[in-house]
Design an enzyme around this catalytic site. Structure first.
Site, PDB file in Angstrom:
ATOM      1  CE  LYS A  12      -1.738   2.850   2.950  1.00  0.00           C
ATOM      2  NZ  LYS A  12      -1.802   4.096   2.174  1.00  0.00           N
ATOM      3  N   GLY A  21       7.275   4.761   7.971  1.00  0.00           N
ATOM      4  CA  GLY A  21       6.430   5.942   8.137  1.00  0.00           C
ATOM      5  C   GLY A  21       6.704   6.591   9.479  1.00  0.00           C
ATOM      6  CB  THR A  52       7.788   7.656  15.634  1.00  0.00           C
ATOM      7  OG1 THR A  52       9.093   7.549  15.050  1.00  0.00           O
ATOM      8  CG2 THR A  52       7.826   7.027  17.010  1.00  0.00           C
ATOM      9  N   GLY A  58       3.793   3.939  13.559  1.00  0.00           N
ATOM     10  CA  GLY A  58       4.596   2.740  13.828  1.00  0.00           C
ATOM     11  C   GLY A  58       4.315   2.173  15.202  1.00  0.00           C
ATOM     12  CD  GLU A 100      13.876   0.531   8.807  1.00  0.00           C
ATOM     13  OE1 GLU A 100      14.439   1.566   9.225  1.00  0.00           O
ATOM     14  OE2 GLU A 100      14.327  -0.606   8.983  1.00  0.00           O
ATOM     15  CB  CYS A 114      13.435   8.695   7.701  1.00  0.00           C
ATOM     16  SG  CYS A 114      14.325   7.636   6.572  1.00  0.00           S
ATOM     17  CD  GLU A 151      10.674  12.501  11.223  1.00  0.00           C
ATOM     18  OE1 GLU A 151       9.543  12.045  11.471  1.00  0.00           O
ATOM     19  OE2 GLU A 151      11.538  11.891  10.592  1.00  0.00           O
TER      20      GLU A 151
HETATM   21  P1  NAP Z   1       2.553   8.135   8.094  1.00  0.00           P
HETATM   22  O1  NAP Z   1       1.439   9.051   8.300  1.00  0.00           O
HETATM   23  O2  NAP Z   1       2.958   7.224   9.177  1.00  0.00           O
HETATM   24  O3  NAP Z   1       2.219   7.331   6.747  1.00  0.00           O
HETATM   25  C1  NAP Z   1       3.034   6.303   6.248  1.00  0.00           C
HETATM   26  C2  NAP Z   1       2.152   5.235   5.633  1.00  0.00           C
HETATM   27  O4  NAP Z   1       1.306   4.679   6.632  1.00  0.00           O
HETATM   28  C3  NAP Z   1       1.212   5.765   4.543  1.00  0.00           C
HETATM   29  O5  NAP Z   1       1.051   4.775   3.557  1.00  0.00           O
HETATM   30  C4  NAP Z   1      -0.074   5.977   5.314  1.00  0.00           C
HETATM   31  O6  NAP Z   1      -1.218   5.962   4.489  1.00  0.00           O
HETATM   32  C5  NAP Z   1      -0.046   4.794   6.245  1.00  0.00           C
HETATM   33  N1  NAP Z   1      -0.864   4.956   7.441  1.00  0.00           N
HETATM   34  C6  NAP Z   1      -1.314   6.111   8.011  1.00  0.00           C
HETATM   35  N2  NAP Z   1      -2.050   5.830   9.109  1.00  0.00           N
HETATM   36  C7  NAP Z   1      -2.072   4.479   9.236  1.00  0.00           C
HETATM   37  C8  NAP Z   1      -2.666   3.577  10.175  1.00  0.00           C
HETATM   38  N3  NAP Z   1      -3.363   4.019  11.214  1.00  0.00           N
HETATM   39  N4  NAP Z   1      -2.486   2.256  10.004  1.00  0.00           N
HETATM   40  C9  NAP Z   1      -1.754   1.779   8.977  1.00  0.00           C
HETATM   41  N5  NAP Z   1      -1.182   2.582   8.049  1.00  0.00           N
HETATM   42  C10 NAP Z   1      -1.319   3.916   8.177  1.00  0.00           C
HETATM   43  O7  NAP Z   1       3.895   8.854   7.721  1.00  0.00           O
HETATM   44  P2  NAP Z   1       4.017  10.166   6.890  1.00  0.00           P
HETATM   45  O8  NAP Z   1       3.877  11.272   7.834  1.00  0.00           O
HETATM   46  O9  NAP Z   1       3.135  10.117   5.715  1.00  0.00           O
HETATM   47  O10 NAP Z   1       5.536   9.954   6.402  1.00  0.00           O
HETATM   48  C11 NAP Z   1       6.621  10.564   6.975  1.00  0.00           C
HETATM   49  C12 NAP Z   1       7.225   9.743   8.098  1.00  0.00           C
HETATM   50  O11 NAP Z   1       7.854   8.574   7.595  1.00  0.00           O
HETATM   51  C13 NAP Z   1       8.308  10.481   8.817  1.00  0.00           C
HETATM   52  O12 NAP Z   1       8.123  10.351  10.195  1.00  0.00           O
HETATM   53  C14 NAP Z   1       9.596   9.799   8.396  1.00  0.00           C
HETATM   54  O13 NAP Z   1      10.650   9.858   9.291  1.00  0.00           O
HETATM   55  C15 NAP Z   1       9.137   8.415   8.165  1.00  0.00           C
HETATM   56  N6  NAP Z   1      10.033   7.742   7.221  1.00  0.00           N
HETATM   57  C16 NAP Z   1      10.910   6.832   7.699  1.00  0.00           C
HETATM   58  C17 NAP Z   1      11.801   6.183   6.853  1.00  0.00           C
HETATM   59  C18 NAP Z   1      12.771   5.171   7.374  1.00  0.00           C
HETATM   60  O14 NAP Z   1      13.319   4.409   6.593  1.00  0.00           O
HETATM   61  N7  NAP Z   1      13.021   5.111   8.668  1.00  0.00           N
HETATM   62  C19 NAP Z   1      11.763   6.465   5.485  1.00  0.00           C
HETATM   63  C20 NAP Z   1      10.858   7.416   5.018  1.00  0.00           C
HETATM   64  C21 NAP Z   1       9.984   8.035   5.910  1.00  0.00           C
HETATM   65  P3  NAP Z   1      -1.799   7.377   3.930  1.00  0.00           P
HETATM   66  O15 NAP Z   1      -0.776   7.911   3.042  1.00  0.00           O
HETATM   67  O16 NAP Z   1      -3.031   6.957   3.223  1.00  0.00           O
HETATM   68  O17 NAP Z   1      -2.039   8.240   5.134  1.00  0.00           O
END
Ligand code: NAP
Ligand code: MG
Length: 503
Positions: A200, A253, A255, A258, A275, A309, A406
């Site tokens: 997804k 995604g 924390t 996660g 991650e 990230c 962050e």
């Molecule tokens: P996010 O809100 O956690 O979204 C990431 C993914 O999770 C998206 O596909 C999102 O879908 C989905 N998601 C959202 N809520 C969910 C739930 N309750 N249950 C299951 N899945 C769910 O993260 P973001 O804010 O979009 O992305 C940025 C974050 O990712 C930052 O914190 C960054 O540090 C982290 N990141 C980490 C790495 C690493 O390798 N450590 C790499 C890249 C990014 P939708 O898009 O439909 O909301």
């Protein structure tokens, strides 16, 4: 509109037809409509204009995808496919990515906002190389053999060995910052290990993942081995996390999400790899070579508009060189060319979404409120797209939100330190532990600092350098598990012990 918007007439004919076509879900080798009958818009971050729509999958579609993935895994053909065949298919997929690299880079730039030049030079080669690197592990999965000395059966003899088996059906949930690379980081090891997968993508950037679905079919992967569904994380992602027939969730995604996945996965004891976020420290010692340090620090924070990230967002500089380094960073940050991704002259594109821009603007305002000194940038550009200037704060401290949280945007927070001990204390004063960097020309000092930093990566005289062979992942709240390197294969395999008595 205006010079800060992409010129869509420059899109390739393949991408034009891809965007014009009604995007569907890729389930069981077929492109199908979502049962909800609903779609959602996909925007060009440089203009805020809708470029296409994607399907809003529902939990019923997750059930369909899980059924297809289970069938391919439990019954076959994937479970009966030889390691060499899995390796060959992954190579085919990587060849197709290479063949279509220009189109994919353009699509990625359009969807995410990142400079096309960077998508071409970074995202595509990293994705292709990673698939090739990981393909080889399909034929190199092995267990160990043991001589046992079972204390309560001294007369018996045993032959024992371990097998590594695929973890099963994987649900992969990925973010929007490096959409293609994140997809490949999940697909590659899952498929090499012999798992089937439901992927997804993030709702802000579903396009390259959907395009990969087409290439997966063209490469010849059997039906149901790879399924790609789009829709909201709160609904589709949550349905995957709670699904009793998914064996593992591979998540990249925030924390916050996660942690919630960690809690929910306990109900089914799903395997998880997480991650998550970071707030990575950059330590500049007083013997650093500024010709190396200035571009390194800038790449660390402004690459991908800070939406990395591992971004080096906390800068700690030894006192005697603080002023000259800050002056050099200010000058360099002000000269970064901000513009639309598809313009090859662009060095930093817009943020991925209006939401992300708002979040970053709020953090910048909080930095000003809390007394940080603005050195460069700080403004959202007056444009329809989601632009923020490369921003640097000086005289920050650990009570400030911009230092603790962050931001995931182009905002650097700097402060001076006195000695190595203080640098380590400041670097480790964070709930995160994803990455870090040290700038110095003194090997003794580098060797002293490296083990003291609590982070999954320490870069020395560089930042944001990734390679398929180097494991990547977080200490502390930055996650569980490692992507890439041989370590990632452990995230997609179970160990089975086999013990045979013989006479
Ligand atoms: P996010 O809100 O956690 O979204 C990431 C993914 O999770 C998206 O596909 C999102 O879908 C989905 N998601 C959202 N809520 C969910 C739930 N309750 N249950 C299951 N899945 C769910 O993260 P973001 O804010 O979009 O992305 C940025 C974050 O990712 C930052 O914190 C960054 O540090 C982290 N990141 C980490 C790495 C690493 O390798 N450590 C790499 C890249 C990014 P939708 O898009 O439909 O909301
Ligand atoms: Mg989100």
């Amino acid at each position: 509109m205006g010079i800060l918007s992409n010129d869509l007439s420059a899109l390739s004919s393949k991408n034009k037809s891809f965007l014009a076509d009604n995007r569907r879900l890729f389930i069981g080798g077929q492109w199908v409509e979502a049962t909800s009958g609903q779609t959602f818009p996909v925007y060009d971050p440089s203009s805020g204009l809708e470029i296409t729509r994607a399907q809003s999958a529902s939990p019923a579609d997750v059930d369909r995808a899980v059924a297809a993935a289970r069938q391919a895994y439990d019954v076959g053909p994937w479970s009966k496919t030889s390691p060499a065949e899995r390796e060959r298919l992954l190579w085919r997929l990587s060849d197709l990515l290479e063949k279509h690299a220009d189109d994919l880079a353009q699509l990625e730039s359009l969807d995410n906002g990142k400079p096309l030049a960077h998508a071409r030079a970074i995202d595509l080669p990293l994705s292709i190389n990673f698939l090739r690197y990981i393909a080889g592990f399909a034929t190199k999965i092995h267990g160990r053999t043991f001589d046992l000395s079972v204390p309560y059966a001294p007369a018996a003899r045993f032959s024992a060995y371990t097998r590594k088996e695929p973890v099963g059906v994987v649900g992969a949930i990925i973010p929007w910052n490096m959409p293609l690379l994140m997809a490949v980081w999940k697909l590659g090891p899952a498929l090499a290990a012999g798992c089937t997968i439901i992927l997804k993508p993030a709702s802000d950037t579903p396009l390259t993942a959907l395009r990969i679905g087409e290439l997966v079919a063209e490469a010849g992967f059997p039906e149901g081995v790879v399924n790609i569904i789009t829709g909201s994380g709160g609904m589709v992602g949550a349905a995957m996390v709670n699904h009793p027939s998914i064996d593992k969730i591979a998540f990249t995604g925030s924390t916050a999400v996660g942690k919630s996945i960690g809690r929910q996965s306990a109900n089914t004891m799903k395997r998880i790899s997480l991650e998550l976020g970071g707030k990575s420290p950059v330590i500049v010692l007083d013997d650093a070579d500024l010709n190396v340090t200035v571009p390194g620090v800038l790449l660390g924070i402004f690459a991908n508009c800070g939406q990395v990230c591992a971004a080096g967002s906390r800068l700690y500089v030894q006192k005697s060189i603080y002023e000259p380094l800050m002056a050099a960073l200010e000058q360099a940050a002000k000269s970064i060319k901000v513009g639309p991704g598809l313009d090859l002259a662009t060095e930093m594109g817009p943020m991925v979404s209006a939401t992300q821009r708002r979040t970053v603007a709020e953090y910048i305002a909080s930095g000003l409120d809390e007394g940080a000194e603005l050195v460069a940038g700080g403004r959202a550009l007056e444009a329809d797209g989601y632009y923020i200037e490369p921003t640097i704060f000086s005289n920050t401290n650990h009570a400030m939100r911009i230092v603790q949280e962050e931001i995931f945007g182009p905002v650097l927070s700097a402060q001076p330190f006195n000695d190595e001990e203080e640098a380590i204390k400041l670097a480790n004063h964070s709930p995160f532990g994803l990455a870090s960097s040290i700038y110095s020309t003194n090997n003794n000092r580098i060797q002293r600092l490296t083990p003291a930093i609590k982070a999954g990566t320490v870069w020395v005289n560089c930042h944001n350098i990734f390679d398929p062979a180097l494991p990547f992942g977080g200490y502390k709240e930055s996650g569980i598990g490692r992507e890439m390197g041989e370590e990632v294969m452990n995230m997609y395999t179970e160990v089975k012990s086999v013990c045979m008595a013989y006479g």
